[in-house]
Design an enzyme around this catalytic site. Structure first.
Site, PDB file in Angstrom:
ATOM      1  N   GLY A 176       0.472  -1.469   0.099  1.00  0.00           N
ATOM      2  CA  GLY A 176      -0.115  -0.377   0.355  1.00  0.00           C
ATOM      3  C   GLY A 176       1.030   1.357  -0.063  1.00  0.00           C
TER       4      GLY A 176
ATOM      5  N   LEU B  44       6.677   1.750   4.036  1.00  0.00           N
ATOM      6  CA  LEU B  44       7.308   2.076   3.358  1.00  0.00           C
ATOM      7  C   LEU B  44       7.994   3.597   4.160  1.00  0.00           C
ATOM      8  CD1 LEU B  44       5.762   1.151   0.280  1.00  0.00           C
ATOM      9  CD2 LEU B  44       7.949  -0.570   0.952  1.00  0.00           C
TER      10      LEU B  44
END
Length: 161
Positions: free
Chosen positions: A48, A91
């Site tokens: 995502g 991330l």
């Protein structure tokens, strides 16, 4: 499509903590952003990516937990059920994981990349990803909700699995 720079908590915390604004209209610029987010997420091996993670303060998210691409514009959680507690990474927080409690099932309403409203119900990993990415739109990062962060030894064990 273009690869975008993913902001990191270590370097860009102020930017990642800002609340995103809803989109008034879904247009070609929105679709390009969604495509760029998706390409960037895939290149980084994520599941995502939210627009604020690349410095765009708009309520736009892409998710793919292995079941196909999901584009969400102005997503809003409208129902949750159950509970799950599992590891979570991001991330924007590279090389770290934490244990986070999330709902087992989440229902979201949003607009698709053509501006059409839809609802989506996700369970397990998809529910976790929906919550995680929508949190980003409000300037919340999973480390804020983690009951604990994994040690480097625990991370190493997970990589070996």
């Amino acid at each position: 499509m273009a690869l975008l720079r993913i902001l990191t908590l270590e370097q860009d915390e102020e930017a990642l903590r800002k609340k995103s604004r809803p989109l008034e209209v879904v247009n070609q610029r929105t679709r390009t952003l969604l495509d760029d987010l998706y390409e960037t997420m895939q290149e980084a091996n994520g599941v995502g990516l939210a627009a604020p993670q690349v410095g765009v303060l708009r309520r736009v998210v892409v998710i793919d937990v292995g079941e196909g691409r999901i584009d969400l514009v102005n997503p809003e959680i409208i129902a949750t059920d159950g509970e799950q507690e599992d590891r979570e990474g991001c991330l924007s927080v590279p090389e770290e994981c934490g244990i986070v409690k999330r709902p087992m099932t989440v229902t979201v309403k949003a607009l698709d990349k053509n501006g059409k409203p839809f609802t989506l119900t996700g369970e397990g990993l998809l529910a976790r990803a929906l919550c995680h990415e929508i949190d980003h739109l409000d300037g919340v990062i999973y480390v804020d909700k983690a009951s604990r962060m994994l040690t480097p030894e625990e991370m190493e064990e997970l990589e070996e699995e």
